[in-house]
Design a protein around this motif. Structure first.
Motif, PDB file in Angstrom:
ATOM      1  N   LEU C 245       0.813  -1.223   0.000  1.00  0.00           N
ATOM      2  CA  LEU C 245       0.000   0.000   0.000  1.00  0.00           C
ATOM      3  C   LEU C 245       0.848   1.275   0.000  1.00  0.00           C
ATOM      4  CD1 LEU C 245      -3.146  -0.560   2.243  1.00  0.00           C
ATOM      5  CD2 LEU C 245      -3.037  -0.046  -0.189  1.00  0.00           C
ATOM      6  N   PRO C 246       1.805   1.407   0.944  1.00  0.00           N
ATOM      7  CA  PRO C 246       2.626   2.619   0.901  1.00  0.00           C
ATOM      8  C   PRO C 246       3.361   2.753  -0.430  1.00  0.00           C
ATOM      9  CG  PRO C 246       2.994   1.431   2.941  1.00  0.00           C
ATOM     10  CD  PRO C 246       2.156   0.552   2.081  1.00  0.00           C
ATOM     11  N   GLY C 247       3.695   1.609  -1.033  1.00  0.00           N
ATOM     12  CA  GLY C 247       4.386   1.630  -2.326  1.00  0.00           C
ATOM     13  C   GLY C 247       3.543   2.309  -3.387  1.00  0.00           C
ATOM     14  N   ILE C 248       2.297   1.865  -3.533  1.00  0.00           N
ATOM     15  CA  ILE C 248       1.421   2.481  -4.539  1.00  0.00           C
ATOM     16  C   ILE C 248       1.210   3.955  -4.212  1.00  0.00           C
ATOM     17  CG2 ILE C 248      -0.829   2.422  -5.649  1.00  0.00           C
ATOM     18  CD1 ILE C 248      -1.291  -0.252  -4.946  1.00  0.00           C
ATOM     19  N   LYS C 249       0.985   4.229  -2.927  1.00  0.00           N
ATOM     20  CA  LYS C 249       0.693   5.605  -2.530  1.00  0.00           C
ATOM     21  C   LYS C 249       1.888   6.508  -2.840  1.00  0.00           C
ATOM     22  CE  LYS C 249      -3.341   4.916  -0.595  1.00  0.00           C
ATOM     23  NZ  LYS C 249      -3.396   4.625   0.826  1.00  0.00           N
ATOM     24  N   SER C 250       3.073   6.021  -2.505  1.00  0.00           N
ATOM     25  CA  SER C 250       4.248   6.866  -2.704  1.00  0.00           C
ATOM     26  C   SER C 250       4.543   7.057  -4.174  1.00  0.00           C
ATOM     27  CB  SER C 250       5.463   6.241  -2.023  1.00  0.00           C
ATOM     28  OG  SER C 250       5.153   5.993  -0.690  1.00  0.00           O
ATOM     29  N   PHE C 251       4.293   6.038  -4.958  1.00  0.00           N
ATOM     30  CA  PHE C 251       4.467   6.186  -6.398  1.00  0.00           C
ATOM     31  C   PHE C 251       3.497   7.256  -6.900  1.00  0.00           C
ATOM     32  CE2 PHE C 251       3.500   4.514 -10.779  1.00  0.00           C
ATOM     33  CZ  PHE C 251       4.626   5.077 -11.333  1.00  0.00           C
ATOM     34  N   THR C 252       2.259   7.185  -6.400  1.00  0.00           N
ATOM     35  CA  THR C 252       1.282   8.211  -6.743  1.00  0.00           C
ATOM     36  C   THR C 252       1.805   9.590  -6.336  1.00  0.00           C
ATOM     37  OG1 THR C 252      -0.429   6.587  -6.256  1.00  0.00           O
ATOM     38  CG2 THR C 252      -1.134   8.863  -6.480  1.00  0.00           C
ATOM     39  N   GLY C 268       4.899  16.066  -3.405  1.00  0.00           N
ATOM     40  CA  GLY C 268       3.822  15.109  -3.657  1.00  0.00           C
ATOM     41  C   GLY C 268       3.528  14.261  -2.431  1.00  0.00           C
ATOM     42  N   GLY C 269       4.576  13.836  -1.737  1.00  0.00           N
ATOM     43  CA  GLY C 269       4.395  13.020  -0.533  1.00  0.00           C
ATOM     44  C   GLY C 269       3.568  13.747   0.506  1.00  0.00           C
ATOM     45  N   PHE C 270       3.960  14.976   0.782  1.00  0.00           N
ATOM     46  CA  PHE C 270       3.225  15.739   1.806  1.00  0.00           C
ATOM     47  C   PHE C 270       1.795  16.031   1.355  1.00  0.00           C
ATOM     48  CE2 PHE C 270       7.568  16.768   3.338  1.00  0.00           C
ATOM     49  CZ  PHE C 270       7.397  16.314   4.625  1.00  0.00           C
ATOM     50  N   VAL C 271       1.640  16.402   0.079  1.00  0.00           N
ATOM     51  CA  VAL C 271       0.290  16.699  -0.427  1.00  0.00           C
ATOM     52  C   VAL C 271      -0.607  15.478  -0.275  1.00  0.00           C
ATOM     53  CG1 VAL C 271      -1.021  17.128  -2.549  1.00  0.00           C
ATOM     54  CG2 VAL C 271       0.974  18.525  -2.024  1.00  0.00           C
ATOM     55  N   LEU C 272      -0.084  14.317  -0.683  1.00  0.00           N
ATOM     56  CA  LEU C 272      -0.914  13.115  -0.632  1.00  0.00           C
ATOM     57  C   LEU C 272      -1.251  12.736   0.811  1.00  0.00           C
ATOM     58  CD1 LEU C 272      -2.176  10.953  -2.467  1.00  0.00           C
ATOM     59  CD2 LEU C 272      -0.227   9.511  -1.945  1.00  0.00           C
ATOM     60  N   GLY C 273      -0.264  12.825   1.699  1.00  0.00           N
ATOM     61  CA  GLY C 273      -0.507  12.496   3.102  1.00  0.00           C
ATOM     62  C   GLY C 273      -1.592  13.375   3.692  1.00  0.00           C
ATOM     63  N   ILE C 274      -1.522  14.685   3.392  1.00  0.00           N
ATOM     64  CA  ILE C 274      -2.510  15.614   3.950  1.00  0.00           C
ATOM     65  C   ILE C 274      -3.893  15.352   3.347  1.00  0.00           C
ATOM     66  CG2 ILE C 274      -3.157  18.056   4.067  1.00  0.00           C
ATOM     67  CD1 ILE C 274      -0.103  18.635   4.265  1.00  0.00           C
ATOM     68  N   ILE C 275      -3.932  15.139   2.028  1.00  0.00           N
ATOM     69  CA  ILE C 275      -5.229  14.860   1.387  1.00  0.00           C
ATOM     70  C   ILE C 275      -5.869  13.628   2.025  1.00  0.00           C
ATOM     71  CG2 ILE C 275      -6.325  14.009  -0.728  1.00  0.00           C
ATOM     72  CD1 ILE C 275      -4.323  15.635  -2.301  1.00  0.00           C
ATOM     73  N   GLU C 276      -5.058  12.573   2.202  1.00  0.00           N
ATOM     74  CA  GLU C 276      -5.604  11.335   2.762  1.00  0.00           C
ATOM     75  C   GLU C 276      -6.175  11.563   4.145  1.00  0.00           C
ATOM     76  OE1 GLU C 276      -2.793   7.863   1.248  1.00  0.00           O
ATOM     77  OE2 GLU C 276      -3.807   7.477   3.125  1.00  0.00           O
ATOM     78  N   SER C 277      -5.427  12.270   4.987  1.00  0.00           N
ATOM     79  CA  SER C 277      -5.886  12.492   6.352  1.00  0.00           C
ATOM     80  C   SER C 277      -7.147  13.332   6.378  1.00  0.00           C
ATOM     81  CB  SER C 277      -4.799  13.194   7.157  1.00  0.00           C
ATOM     82  OG  SER C 277      -3.868  12.246   7.574  1.00  0.00           O
ATOM     83  N   LEU C 278      -7.172  14.373   5.556  1.00  0.00           N
ATOM     84  CA  LEU C 278      -8.356  15.226   5.554  1.00  0.00           C
ATOM     85  C   LEU C 278      -9.557  14.473   4.997  1.00  0.00           C
ATOM     86  CD1 LEU C 278      -6.931  18.707   4.504  1.00  0.00           C
ATOM     87  CD2 LEU C 278      -7.377  17.793   6.789  1.00  0.00           C
ATOM     88  N   ALA C 279      -9.332  13.692   3.941  1.00  0.00           N
ATOM     89  CA  ALA C 279     -10.438  12.935   3.347  1.00  0.00           C
ATOM     90  C   ALA C 279     -10.969  11.918   4.347  1.00  0.00           C
ATOM     91  CB  ALA C 279      -9.983  12.241   2.072  1.00  0.00           C
TER      92      ALA C 279
END
Lengths: 410, 403, 316
Positions: C245-252, C268-279
């Motif tokens: 899972l972290p692999g796919i996410k980090s690639f994203t 991208g890492g920080f953006v995705l982490g924040i989006i996930e948490s907020l969502a």
């Protein structure tokens, strides 16, 4: 380039087959039709009929994905989405169809329609999958290779997550859905003809597995026919041109957008068909069948077999879908019960994915172009020079927008 | 790549392959099976269908251990010796994948000596596989599949020794609102049929008993990050968190809840009732968490104590996982059915069509005091053992909850 | 929603995003130089977590290192710094070397093969490594010992940040700065950038291409290993399939930022982490990945090269 164009022409029009090739084709045909009958006849071998059916479904999927990856050169890591669309369409709409048909008062007609529900669902699911392909393709067309890959990956995951979350109350979420309960058309009649030769332990009855195997084989034949026609069509040549150099193709009049959309729609269609067969052969559909790893395996089949090569893709699918099951089937076969200790057999089958991973690495190292490389791809320019390669990978969009993939700001 | 380089490369790979094979051999020889000799008894094979290399492997391997222990025990028993039957097992790795599961089912069906299957774990595997077993007259006893659809297909050969969600979920909710006096719950599930069903049923009963469901969220069974969910749960201020799912992810949720300041107990079903849960969550975090499980506590049953000691002797390096005991019972139910059938049609004929029918009939008529409690089946093939025990983590171990 | 909840979700998201950023760097480094999606990178993350776990349990085992040493390493401030320095170094170096070995055996023979060939090889490596751990290490999830002293610090209302989160964030930011400086300022960093722009021309200019590639395959997995240990410390468990899972996410994340671009991967890492948490926090955890992927698609529709993908392009 001029020379290779000539080659393509001759390749397209070479209809004459050598005698050896014809003999091989006939032999293969006989094997495909009769080998499963033999396997089915002996109880200890009957397991392989199911494996062949599953391999068949993957061959169909790989042939479909080959249109997108092999012909159009677009990496799709979410192909399983179309497979899922087909399977869910087959179950949801198949159920509705059966419910409607059940109200028919004429018993003969009713039973005929109920048992042929999956035949009705085949074109329906194919259209739904193709439309899904268009829906995905339209917004993301201008993306380059690997960006497209991640978007398709995301799309595949979105479809699976929606199914898991019972989107719009359609899919029953994690519970999964039973396929419409209906004896498929003609199976009862086929089962009236058992063949038994007790002397050699041969006892053939037309099994459900065998039924779906033949359905898949028919669909594969259709797919091969269509794909071959496509390859040699105007659209197919447009794909070749586009794959080799998008910018040059566009400048000689190839409509990149429509060519890509066609690739998506025509590729997705086969995923939908495979989904219908899977749903009915399996009798049950749930989201866990449509994971990202499935997409990865289908891409692997295409690349490992040989992108753009029909026999290659078929061999690739057979190997990838078949090897783990064959290792298991052979190791744990009751035929070897006396030879191999059951614990050892279990252990061997436990190691099959380890060996499988290793084999993938070895096969790619030995044959990087695939098991059976496409002749047409082999005639393409194979630039030794990275720079040329990168310029060819440049998309039309890049050119218009001044982006160049060869530059990364590390 | 030049030829020389290629050869070098190939030799590296060959060495790796050889190592893999050697280790395979070692692994196999150390696992040591439970087959016995004797004077040409009839060999009957029991299929063990479980996820071994992919999916919920920890549970699947536990199922395999439980079933193998049962087979070893049965082979030592006087009944089996008297009947002249030796049981062997073959493990079919279904990977928790429906397609592979049906492959396994077909492989089992192609084995003429195989009359029963102990499996599968995932309902998504059990349901399509059960149809295959039905066609082959193989009895199937699942130790873990809880999806109600499994036994509602009208198949005569399908049984399960675990309770369905509609028994366990409400029982848990009754205890939560009753003994535990909980009033406001936040419900989370793991998106598997098991977890979803359990959470759904729990929620219904909890509301019916006057409790309040503050929220309902879905997570994945392979998720590790629950921090955002924990923050969300914290804001709703519940006095209980219910988790429908299995201990791997459940333990992480419990830990992150406590780390995130949600200092209320977490509760779950038999999927959490596992020593591994406490290990993964950390004893301090798991302290006070609840789990329901089917049957009476192992320690209260004479057979249960025996199972625990035998298990420790056979698998010193392993803990008893969630479904080991059920798997032991499921396999035993099948073997008892085989022995009963052998009594009717003779041992040699157990694998014949009439023998198989007799096995299925005998399993349907099961009335046996198993290690998870009294086992008998209703008309659908569901266990009538509806005793649910509530456990709590105290001092780092699961103990039966006493008010 | 209360402001403190929002702040708490941001803290969650930034920590998660930091780990994504570390893994994403590995994808982007390899992609930048080889134009290849290193599918086996998620297994480097997993391997790092295991090596870290075993090093940590070894160093805190009184039978192996003596009870005095254990007390020093776990109770004393300097001891803790020493302990974790060793753990991270051992795991980083071991997994970095694993990465180099994989490149040497599985990818180098395919350097002039069709572009998808290394991808398939990488998938093979990934399957092999997962099964190797499953079969030879442990099929069960293993708990990660809580040696690091975790203390919650209130920051606003109910929102708090733990010492572990601070440790992870500070380390991630330091690593990002060091890596950015390394690639931007040093000679070998310049060689890496040159190689990613034009491998052959760089070769002609005297850059040792093999060294550069080996370096990318050392640094990427080493960073993945560090992220794996953070993951183990933060969530408290390691598992043979934890990388997926972290692999796919980090690639994203790498793609959102613009693949091949180091700063893009970090962003991208920080953006995705924040989006996930907020969502997950404000919509639904069940749909958080859908939100993440929809945002990915939107980003790419409007910026087909990712957030930082083309703004830095200099046309030659």
């Amino acid at each position: 380039m001029g020379g290779s164009k000539m080659d393509i022409r001759t390749n397209v029009q070479s209809g004459s087959w050598s005698r050896g090739k014809i003999a091989l084709a006939v032999l293969l045909g006989v094997l495909v039709v009769f080998a499963p009958v033999l396997l089915q006849g002996f109880q200890t071998m009957s397991f392989f009929v199911r494996v062949l059916g599953i391999i068949g479904i993957y061959v169909l999927l790989a042939l479909g994905l080959n249109i997108v990856v092999g012909y159009a050169g677009l990496l799709d890591l979410g192909y399983v989405a179309f497979y899922a669309m087909g399977a869910y369409a087959a179950v949801i709409l198949g159920e509705k169809f059966v419910a409607v048909v059940q109200t028919i008062s004429n018993v003969g007609l009713r039973d005929f329609l109920v048992s042929s529900q999956f035949l009705v669902m085949l074109p329906v699911a194919a259209i739904i999958a193709a439309l899904t392909g268009l829906a995905l393709g339209t917004p993301v067309l201008r993306l380059r290779g690997d960006y497209l890959a991640i978007v398709t990956l995301g799309f595949g995951e979105i479809i699976r997550i929606l199914a898991t979350n019972d989107f719009l109350g359609l899919t029953k979420g994690a519970y999964g859905m039973m396929a419409p309960i209906a004896q498929p058309l003609g199976l009862a009649q086929l089962q009236l003809l058992p063949i038994a030769i007790p002397a050699i332990g041969f006892n053939f009855i037309f099994s459900v597995n065998l039924y779906w195997y033949y359905i898949v084989v028919l669909l594969i034949i259709l797919a091969v026919f269509v794909v071959r026609r496509l390859d040699n069509s105007r659209l197919g040549r447009a794909w070749v041109a586009m794959r080799e150099d998008e910018v040059a193709a566009s400048s000689v009049g190839v409509n990149i957008m429509t060519s890509k959309l066609w690739a998506f729609a025509l590729g997705a269609l086969w995923g939908g068909l495979a989904g219908v067969v899977f749903a009915n052969a399996q009798g049950f559909v749930s989201p866990e069948s449509f994971t990202f790893m499935e997409s990865v395996f289908i891409v692997t089949m295409v690349v490992l077999g040989g992108m753009g090569s029909i026999p290659g893709v078929i061999v690739g699918a057979a190997l990838i879908a078949g090897i783990p099951e064959m290792i298991r089937g052979v190791a744990q076969s009751p035929l070897l019960a006396g030879v191999i200790d059951p614990t050892l057999a279990s252990a061997i089958s436990g190691y099959r994915y380890l060996v499988f991973g290793l084999l993938m690495v070895i096969m790619m190292a030995v044959r990087p172009q695939g098991m059976i490389p496409s002749t047409r791809r082999a005639q393409e320019l194979h630039p030794e020079d990275e720079k040329v390669l990168e310029e060819e990978d440049q998309s039309l969009w890049d050119l218009k927008h001044g982006a160049d993939r060869s530059e990364h700001d590390l | 790549m030049s030829m020389g380089k290629f050869k070098k490369y190939l030799s590296v790979v060959a060495v790796l392959a050889a190592v893999a094979l050697v280790v395979t051999g070692c692994g196999a020889s150390t696992t040591g099976g439970g087959t016995t000799g004797g004077t040409a008894p009839v060999s009957i094979t029991i299929g063990i269908g479980a996820p071994i290399t992919q999916g919920a492997t920890a549970l699947g391997l536990g199922m395999e251990r439980g079933a193998k222990l049962a087979i070893a025990d049965m082979n030592k028993s006087p009944e089996a010796k008297a009947a002249g039957i030796t049981f062997t097992s073959t493990t079919g790795d279904d990977q928790g994948d429906p397609k592979t599961g049906v492959n396994v089912a077909n492989q089992f069906a192609s084995n003429p000596n195989l009359v029963g299957v102990m499996g599968h774990l995932n309902s998504g595997v059990s349901i399509p596989s059960s149809a295959v077993y039905s066609r082959a007259n193989i009895v199937m006893v699942s130790p873990a599949s809880t999806n109600p659809q499994l036994t509602l297909q009208g198949l005569k050969n399908v049984f399960r020794v675990c309770t369905i969600d509609s028994v366990q979920g409400p029982a848990a909710a009754d205890r939560a609102t009753g003994d535990l006096g909980k009033k406001a719950v936040f419900i989370v599930d793991d998106s598997t049929p098991y977890g979803t069903g359990l959470a759904d049923e729990f929620g219904k009963e909890f509301t019916a008993k006057g409790g309040k469901v503050l929220g309902r969220e879905k997570t994945g069974d392979k998720d590790t990050d629950f921090k955002a969910l924990v923050t969300k749960i914290k804001a709703t201020n519940p006095d209980l968190v219910y988790y429908g799912g299995v201990y791997n992810a459940g333990a992480l949720l419990s830990k992150q809840l406590k780390d995130g300041g949600v200092k209320v107990p977490m509760m779950g079903g038999d999927g959490l009732y596992d020593g591994q849960y406490i290990k993964l969550a950390g004893a301090a975090n798991a302290e006070g968490d609840f789990a329901t499980s089917v049957g009476l506590p192992l320690a209260q049953l004479p057979a249960g104590e025996k199972f625990t000691t035998e298990f420790k002797a056979a698998y010193p390096n392993d803990e008893i996982a969630a479904y080991d005991a059920y798997s032991y019972d499921a396999a035993t139910v099948i073997m008892k059915g085989v022995l009963a059938a052998a009594g009717k049609v003779t041992a040699a004929k157990v694998t014949s069509p009439e023998g198989r029918a007799a096995v299925i009939a005998a399993v349907a008529a099961t009335n046996y005091e198993g290690i998870t409690g009294a086992i008998a089946f209703d008309a659908n093939g569901d266990t009538t053992n509806k005793a649910i025990t509530l456990y709590v983590v105290k001092g780092g171990v699961w103990i039966p909850y006493v008010k | 929603m209360a402001l403190s909840t929002l702040i708490q979700q941001m803290v969650n998201g930034v920590t998660l995003g930091g780990m994504y950023a570390l893994i994403a760097l590995g994808y982007t480094l390899v992609y930048g130089i080889m134009l290849m999606i290193n599918f086996a990178h998620s297994e480097m993350f997993m391997a790092g977590a295991y090596v870290g776990l075993f090093t940590l349990t070894g160093l805190t085992n009184p039978k192996l290192v003596g009870s005095g040493a254990v007390a020093f390493l776990t109770k004393n401030g300097i001891g803790l710094v020493l302990l974790f320095t060793i753990v991270f170094l051992v795991a980083g170096i071991a997994v970095g070397l694993l990465g180099v070995v994989i490149e040497r055996t599985a990818y180098r023979p395919l350097r002039n093969a069709p572009r998808l060939a290394p991808l398939i090889s990488a998938i093979g490596v990934s399957i092999f490594l997962q099964n190797a751990v499953l079969l030879w290490v442990d099929s069960k999830a293993l708990p990660f010992p809580q040696v690091f002293p975790v203390i919650d610090l209130k920051i606003y209302g109910n929102a708090s940040i733990s010492t572990l989160q601070i440790f992870i964030l500070v380390s991630v930011v330091l690593i990002l700065i060091v890596l950015d400086t390394f690639v931007g300022k040093t000679r070998i960093g310049k060689a890496m950038r040159a190689t990613s722009q034009d491998r052959d021309a760089a070769g002609l200019m005297g850059v040792n291409i093999n060294t550069v590639i080996a370096l990318a395959f050392f640094i990427g997995p080493a960073l993945g290993a560090v992220a794996g240990i953070f993951n183990g410390m933060y969530y408290g468990t390691v598992n043979w399939n934890m990388g997926f899972l972290p692999g796919i996410k980090s690639f994203t994340a790498a793609v959102i930022g613009g693949i091949g671009n180091l700063r893009g991967a970090m962003l991208g890492g920080f953006v995705l982490g924040i989006i996930e948490s907020l969502a997950a926090g404000f919509l639904s955890t069940g749909y958080k990945d859908v939100v993440a992927f929809v945002i990915l698609i939107l980003v790419l529709i409007f910026r087909p090269g990712g957030l930082l993908g083309e703004s830095v392009v200099e046309k030659v």
